[in-house]
Design a protein around this motif. Sequence first.
Motif, PDB file in Angstrom:
ATOM      1  N   ASN A 198       0.821  -1.216   0.000  1.00 50.37           N
ATOM      2  CA  ASN A 198       0.000   0.000   0.000  1.00 50.37           C
ATOM      3  C   ASN A 198       0.852   1.262   0.000  1.00 50.37           C
ATOM      4  O   ASN A 198       0.525   2.250  -0.673  1.00 50.37           O
ATOM      5  N   ALA A 199       1.940   1.225   0.755  1.00 46.92           N
ATOM      6  CA  ALA A 199       2.819   2.393   0.821  1.00 46.92           C
ATOM      7  C   ALA A 199       3.402   2.718  -0.549  1.00 46.92           C
ATOM      8  O   ALA A 199       3.472   3.888  -0.949  1.00 46.92           O
ATOM      9  N   ILE A 200       3.810   1.703  -1.278  1.00 43.99           N
ATOM     10  CA  ILE A 200       4.362   1.917  -2.622  1.00 43.99           C
ATOM     11  C   ILE A 200       3.285   2.449  -3.563  1.00 43.99           C
ATOM     12  O   ILE A 200       3.541   3.366  -4.361  1.00 43.99           O
ATOM     13  N   PHE A 201       2.080   1.909  -3.459  1.00 47.28           N
ATOM     14  CA  PHE A 201       0.966   2.392  -4.275  1.00 47.28           C
ATOM     15  C   PHE A 201       0.739   3.888  -4.037  1.00 47.28           C
ATOM     16  O   PHE A 201       0.601   4.674  -4.992  1.00 47.28           O
ATOM     17  N   LEU A 202       0.715   4.298  -2.780  1.00 48.53           N
ATOM     18  CA  LEU A 202       0.465   5.703  -2.452  1.00 48.53           C
ATOM     19  C   LEU A 202       1.647   6.590  -2.823  1.00 48.53           C
ATOM     20  O   LEU A 202       1.458   7.718  -3.299  1.00 48.53           O
ATOM     21  N   GLU A 203       2.847   6.094  -2.611  1.00 44.38           N
ATOM     22  CA  GLU A 203       4.042   6.867  -2.954  1.00 44.38           C
ATOM     23  C   GLU A 203       4.026   7.265  -4.428  1.00 44.38           C
ATOM     24  O   GLU A 203       4.467   8.359  -4.796  1.00 44.38           O
ATOM     25  N   GLU A 204       3.500   6.397  -5.262  1.00 45.04           N
ATOM     26  CA  GLU A 204       3.495   6.650  -6.702  1.00 45.04           C
ATOM     27  C   GLU A 204       2.343   7.527  -7.160  1.00 45.04           C
ATOM     28  O   GLU A 204       2.307   7.919  -8.336  1.00 45.04           O
ATOM     29  N   ARG A 205       1.410   7.871  -6.267  1.00 43.54           N
ATOM     30  CA  ARG A 205       0.188   8.540  -6.722  1.00 43.54           C
ATOM     31  C   ARG A 205      -0.231   9.793  -5.955  1.00 43.54           C
ATOM     32  O   ARG A 205      -0.940  10.637  -6.498  1.00 43.54           O
ATOM     33  N   ILE A 206       0.166   9.934  -4.698  1.00 47.27           N
ATOM     34  CA  ILE A 206      -0.341  11.023  -3.860  1.00 47.27           C
ATOM     35  C   ILE A 206       0.460  12.298  -4.061  1.00 47.27           C
ATOM     36  O   ILE A 206       1.690  12.296  -4.044  1.00 47.27           O
ATOM     37  N   VAL A 207      -0.272  13.416  -4.227  1.00 49.38           N
ATOM     38  CA  VAL A 207       0.343  14.734  -4.385  1.00 49.38           C
ATOM     39  C   VAL A 207      -0.398  15.728  -3.497  1.00 49.38           C
ATOM     40  O   VAL A 207      -1.625  15.778  -3.477  1.00 49.38           O
ATOM     41  N   ASN A 208       0.369  16.530  -2.765  1.00 53.89           N
ATOM     42  CA  ASN A 208      -0.218  17.621  -1.975  1.00 53.89           C
ATOM     43  C   ASN A 208      -0.442  18.842  -2.855  1.00 53.89           C
ATOM     44  O   ASN A 208       0.381  19.158  -3.714  1.00 53.89           O
TER      45      ASN A 208
END
Length: 380
Positions: free
Chosen positions: A364-374
Amino acid sequence: MENFKPVTEYIKNLYDTREFIPLHVPKFRGKEKNYLERCIDTTFVSSVGKFVDQFEDQMVQITGTQKAVAVVNGTAGIQVALRLVGVKAGDEVLTQALTFVATANAIIYNHAHPVFLDVDLDTMGLSPKAVSAFLEDYGELRDDGCYNKKTGRKISACLPMHTFGFPVHLDELISVCKAWNIPIVEDAAESLGSEYKGKPTGSFGELGVFSFNGNKIVTSGGGGAIVSNSVSLAEKGKYLTTTAKQPHPYEYFHDELGYNYRMPNLNAALACAQLEQLDTFLAEKRNIAEIYADFFKTQSLNFRTELPNTKANYWLMCVELENKQDRDAFLKYTNSESVMTRPIWQLMFRLPMYEKFQKDNQKNAIFLEERIVNIPSSVR
């Protein structure tokens, strides 16, 4: 990149400017100057003074805890909090790799070892299921606590971080850690004003730690706070952060290794004025989040919102892109158009000083690392 033009234009219009739009800036609209002048007039600008006491009282009220300790920053607060719950050199601390580096650094400052476990997709914070799975595989309960069967080290604490102000699944995490006799320290650096089932974050663990850095929802320029429902633990924290000095009218006697970690009165003056405006800041943040949520329903980006039974402070708001390629294109376009956006942090185990520590699959962490932007999140 033209797909991202409507988003960029919308943010510029929301903040009513064509100039550079930062990610998050403080707002000084209260008694900040007045309190700073009063602090200077007293000449008590260091770690003793009325505003330090007032700040601690305000934090007790805001977090619903029994005692608060003002410290120089959130990182120092976590370091001391971990020591207070019994983390010693050579021990292990369960935490998340998807976090700001200070979370992991504070563990190392205690000469302990971080164990990086996965996060939940919905909270972006430490996953109780991941913690439970790890302990089922590697945990061993002994008379004096929980040990890691693979390393032989004692697991002395669990350190979840409430990512961007979104609370982790606290009930489940508390249940798991209680079963394995592992105390929880909440890294609530980003979640001042957030709630889980009507109760403030930072008040669930043995101790909670907040940050008042210049980019936080409330700032003291630099500063932090340790809070706890254990008065004795918090008092020990205050003693340790005051160089472990025994009270005396004039003698200097220190009976154990302490830290010069107390927040200066000057910073506390700024923090007190800011805390008086916290409710207003939170309301304005929620208004901006609602505006963003309505807009992004028409876009191909998923705007992250709070979960049921939680109340997020929406410190840094964020969107989720379809994949890393889209994320990188979005970052490049928005920043080229003077709209500041930032990716979520690189996972801790990718950093050279943390690459050798134990971790799980981090799916899950890798999935989010590749997609989340502030995206820009300042109070207007």
